[in-house]
Design a protein around this motif. Sequence first.
Motif, PDB file in Angstrom:
ATOM      1  N   VAL A 106       0.852  -1.191   0.000  1.00  0.00           N
ATOM      2  CA  VAL A 106       0.000   0.000   0.000  1.00  0.00           C
ATOM      3  C   VAL A 106       0.881   1.231   0.000  1.00  0.00           C
ATOM      4  CG1 VAL A 106      -1.690   1.353   1.299  1.00  0.00           C
ATOM      5  CG2 VAL A 106      -1.907  -1.137   1.184  1.00  0.00           C
ATOM      6  N   MET A 107       0.661   2.099  -0.978  1.00  0.00           N
ATOM      7  CA  MET A 107       1.327   3.393  -1.013  1.00  0.00           C
ATOM      8  C   MET A 107       0.256   4.464  -0.928  1.00  0.00           C
ATOM      9  SD  MET A 107       4.451   2.671  -3.663  1.00  0.00           S
ATOM     10  CE  MET A 107       3.895   1.121  -4.317  1.00  0.00           C
ATOM     11  N   ALA A 108       0.174   5.082   0.235  1.00  0.00           N
ATOM     12  CA  ALA A 108      -0.866   6.058   0.505  1.00  0.00           C
ATOM     13  C   ALA A 108      -0.314   7.467   0.371  1.00  0.00           C
ATOM     14  CB  ALA A 108      -1.426   5.849   1.909  1.00  0.00           C
ATOM     15  N   THR A 109      -1.118   8.363  -0.196  1.00  0.00           N
ATOM     16  CA  THR A 109      -0.687   9.751  -0.343  1.00  0.00           C
ATOM     17  C   THR A 109      -1.570  10.654   0.504  1.00  0.00           C
ATOM     18  OG1 THR A 109      -2.148  10.319  -2.213  1.00  0.00           O
ATOM     19  CG2 THR A 109      -0.051   9.251  -2.737  1.00  0.00           C
ATOM     20  N   GLN A 110      -0.995  11.760   0.920  1.00  0.00           N
ATOM     21  CA  GLN A 110      -1.785  12.797   1.561  1.00  0.00           C
ATOM     22  C   GLN A 110      -1.232  14.157   1.191  1.00  0.00           C
ATOM     23  OE1 GLN A 110      -1.729  11.976   5.773  1.00  0.00           O
ATOM     24  NE2 GLN A 110       0.291  12.871   6.086  1.00  0.00           N
ATOM     25  N   ASN A 111      -2.150  15.105   1.077  1.00  0.00           N
ATOM     26  CA  ASN A 111      -1.809  16.471   0.698  1.00  0.00           C
ATOM     27  C   ASN A 111      -1.470  17.261   1.956  1.00  0.00           C
ATOM     28  OD1 ASN A 111      -1.730  19.110  -0.197  1.00  0.00           O
ATOM     29  ND2 ASN A 111      -3.614  18.997  -1.388  1.00  0.00           N
ATOM     30  N   PRO A 112      -0.256  17.826   2.058  1.00  0.00           N
ATOM     31  CA  PRO A 112       0.122  18.544   3.275  1.00  0.00           C
ATOM     32  C   PRO A 112      -0.462  19.952   3.357  1.00  0.00           C
ATOM     33  CG  PRO A 112       1.898  18.675   1.696  1.00  0.00           C
ATOM     34  CD  PRO A 112       0.832  17.815   1.062  1.00  0.00           C
ATOM     35  N   VAL A 113      -1.113  20.417   2.290  1.00  0.00           N
ATOM     36  CA  VAL A 113      -1.560  21.810   2.237  1.00  0.00           C
ATOM     37  C   VAL A 113      -3.002  21.950   2.696  1.00  0.00           C
ATOM     38  CG1 VAL A 113      -1.864  23.825   0.765  1.00  0.00           C
ATOM     39  CG2 VAL A 113       0.068  22.284   0.371  1.00  0.00           C
ATOM     40  N   GLU A 114      -3.918  21.330   1.965  1.00  0.00           N
ATOM     41  CA  GLU A 114      -5.333  21.496   2.254  1.00  0.00           C
ATOM     42  C   GLU A 114      -5.785  20.456   3.258  1.00  0.00           C
ATOM     43  OE1 GLU A 114      -9.663  21.539  -0.024  1.00  0.00           O
ATOM     44  OE2 GLU A 114      -7.822  21.272  -1.164  1.00  0.00           O
ATOM     45  N   GLN A 115      -6.232  20.899   4.433  1.00  0.00           N
ATOM     46  CA  GLN A 115      -6.645  19.981   5.490  1.00  0.00           C
ATOM     47  C   GLN A 115      -8.149  20.005   5.742  1.00  0.00           C
ATOM     48  OE1 GLN A 115      -4.573  17.765   6.827  1.00  0.00           O
ATOM     49  NE2 GLN A 115      -3.003  18.593   5.488  1.00  0.00           N
ATOM     50  N   GLU A 116      -8.897  20.850   5.023  1.00  0.00           N
ATOM     51  CA  GLU A 116     -10.338  20.919   5.211  1.00  0.00           C
ATOM     52  C   GLU A 116     -10.988  19.617   4.723  1.00  0.00           C
ATOM     53  OE1 GLU A 116     -14.147  23.730   3.930  1.00  0.00           O
ATOM     54  OE2 GLU A 116     -12.103  24.319   3.413  1.00  0.00           O
ATOM     55  N   GLY A 117     -11.867  19.059   5.550  1.00  0.00           N
ATOM     56  CA  GLY A 117     -12.555  17.830   5.169  1.00  0.00           C
ATOM     57  C   GLY A 117     -11.699  16.592   5.267  1.00  0.00           C
ATOM     58  N   THR A 118     -10.665  16.621   6.085  1.00  0.00           N
ATOM     59  CA  THR A 118      -9.788  15.460   6.232  1.00  0.00           C
ATOM     60  C   THR A 118      -9.958  14.829   7.607  1.00  0.00           C
ATOM     61  OG1 THR A 118      -7.922  16.775   7.056  1.00  0.00           O
ATOM     62  CG2 THR A 118      -8.079  16.435   4.662  1.00  0.00           C
ATOM     63  N   TYR A 119      -9.591  13.571   7.695  1.00  0.00           N
ATOM     64  CA  TYR A 119      -9.617  12.820   8.953  1.00  0.00           C
ATOM     65  C   TYR A 119      -8.177  12.415   9.258  1.00  0.00           C
ATOM     66  CZ  TYR A 119     -14.589  12.272   7.754  1.00  0.00           C
ATOM     67  OH  TYR A 119     -15.898  12.491   7.406  1.00  0.00           O
ATOM     68  N   PRO A 120      -7.520  13.086  10.197  1.00  0.00           N
ATOM     69  CA  PRO A 120      -6.123  12.754  10.478  1.00  0.00           C
ATOM     70  C   PRO A 120      -5.956  11.270  10.790  1.00  0.00           C
ATOM     71  CG  PRO A 120      -6.783  14.745  11.653  1.00  0.00           C
ATOM     72  CD  PRO A 120      -8.029  14.166  11.052  1.00  0.00           C
TER      73      PRO A 120
END
Length: 335
Positions: A160-174
Amino acid sequence: MPLSQPFSPQEGHAGSDFSQASEPFRRIAVEIGHVLVGQEALVHRMLIGLLTGGHLLIEGVPGLAKTTAVASLAKSISTQFQRLQFTPDLLPADLIGTQVYRPQDQSFVVQKGPIFSNLILADEINRAPAKVQSALLEAMQERQVTIGGETFPLEEPFLVMATQNPVEQEGTYPLPEAQMDRFLLKVIVDYPGRDEELLILRRMSKTAPKFEISGVTSPEEIMAARANVDEVFIDPKIEGYIVDLVMATRRPAAYGLSLEGLIQFGASPRASINLALAARANAFLDGRGYVMPEDVQNLALDVLRHRVMITYEAEAEERTSESIIREIMDHVAVP
């Protein structure tokens, strides 16, 4: 960095030839280079993940070819690839599959989901709700999924290679700490340099750019190479160095570090295991049958950055987990 007693590999292991066994992975890197410009660190970390069976968390802004890198990797080893776009309305069944009723024979049959693949790109994983992240966690850790009370093993190699955007955090679940700890490495993907971007422009600024990637290895060769990684020798001094790095994130004062009040949680024992495993894989990719301190140092930041939780005081002082880990690496004695 302070030095302890000098390290010298045992002759038997130093003379072992792992170059031939690691040749398929050099072919993979060359093949990916036909499509991907730069990003050598990302490609190298993907190969580490393949060799160890460890999952990757890739952080970077959109447009840095993360999807292209993973898709190219899958094509180069002639295996299955699935890209999953994680959204807040995603359900666990959308990931692992579900039971479907067949009225003709009045029975339920299992319809497997996209998780049943070899390489999974979980795009923007932090946009998925907790139930979906929990379903993915079982697949990552146990290499199996449960559908309707029945357990199905996942085919190896599974990565599994998961990506996350470090900029936009609105609507995210840490991501919870338990799931973060399941990732072998957290890789930061940065912008390309000027020369690299110029090459990207020339290569990609077409209405329909075409690239051919050949399958240069197979899943069977990947699994055989994993057995070779287990044979890479790691000296007790190197093992002690790994443990000291991890222990220093928990009790920095014991190592002469003034980090009190900056670290909320240190790295778990899984960090020690993963750092040793990644160092072995790094040595294998270099064609060596033994681990050197440089193998540990090259991967320590990627193994530890998502496992060291800093406090609000550290954030107020504009400290990051990376800066704290670098300070620890500068103080812990190198064999």
